[in-house]
Design a protein around this motif. Sequence first.
Motif, PDB file in Angstrom:
ATOM      1  N   ASP A 172       0.816  -1.213   0.000  1.00 32.79           N
ATOM      2  CA  ASP A 172       0.000   0.000   0.000  1.00 32.79           C
ATOM      3  C   ASP A 172       0.852   1.265   0.000  1.00 32.79           C
ATOM      4  O   ASP A 172       0.543   2.226  -0.708  1.00 32.79           O
ATOM      5  CB  ASP A 172      -0.957  -0.006   1.188  1.00 32.79           C
ATOM      6  CG  ASP A 172      -2.031  -1.080   1.064  1.00 32.79           C
ATOM      7  OD1 ASP A 172      -2.173  -1.677  -0.030  1.00 32.79           O
ATOM      8  OD2 ASP A 172      -2.731  -1.329   2.071  1.00 32.79           O
ATOM      9  N   GLN A 224       2.360   1.599  -3.396  1.00 32.01           N
ATOM     10  CA  GLN A 224       1.345   2.031  -4.371  1.00 32.01           C
ATOM     11  C   GLN A 224       1.138   3.543  -4.313  1.00 32.01           C
ATOM     12  O   GLN A 224       0.995   4.197  -5.344  1.00 32.01           O
ATOM     13  CB  GLN A 224       0.017   1.305  -4.132  1.00 32.01           C
ATOM     14  CG  GLN A 224      -0.996   1.542  -5.225  1.00 32.01           C
ATOM     15  CD  GLN A 224      -0.527   0.977  -6.563  1.00 32.01           C
ATOM     16  OE1 GLN A 224      -0.176  -0.191  -6.667  1.00 32.01           O
ATOM     17  NE2 GLN A 224      -0.509   1.810  -7.591  1.00 32.01           N
ATOM     18  N   VAL A 258      -2.515   6.132   4.728  1.00 26.36           N
ATOM     19  CA  VAL A 258      -2.580   4.676   4.536  1.00 26.36           C
ATOM     20  C   VAL A 258      -3.010   4.038   5.861  1.00 26.36           C
ATOM     21  O   VAL A 258      -2.474   4.395   6.921  1.00 26.36           O
ATOM     22  CB  VAL A 258      -1.207   4.119   4.081  1.00 26.36           C
ATOM     23  CG1 VAL A 258      -1.211   2.597   4.072  1.00 26.36           C
ATOM     24  CG2 VAL A 258      -0.834   4.677   2.708  1.00 26.36           C
TER      25      VAL A 258
END
Length: 108
Positions: free
Chosen positions: A47, A50, A97
């Motif tokens: 994550d 990304q 996140v």
Amino acid sequence: TDCGNILRLEIERVERLVQVDWGGAVDDGFEVEVEIFAVDRQGLLHDVSQVLTDIGVNVLATSTQSDTDEHSAYMRFRLQINDVRQLSYVLTKISMVPNITDVRRITH
């Protein structure tokens, strides 16, 4: 060098000069190290990666550590950043996140 003052220096003084590097061209940006603290979970590294991919930040190096007893994770990234505005945006987006508890620039 193309500095007129340097080119006119007397030979005795030239040996006193020190080479400096003012950094690359403006388009090169700069390298920055960021550390991230989180509650560990599966997919956390994915994550964070990304987010960096979506922003278009180049990852130059990374290291991660997990403490299974404490359920914590520590990540360190060396990034190529365009400017301070982009750095601020990167830190903000990473902090969003899930499970991230802290993210900050490492200053030496």
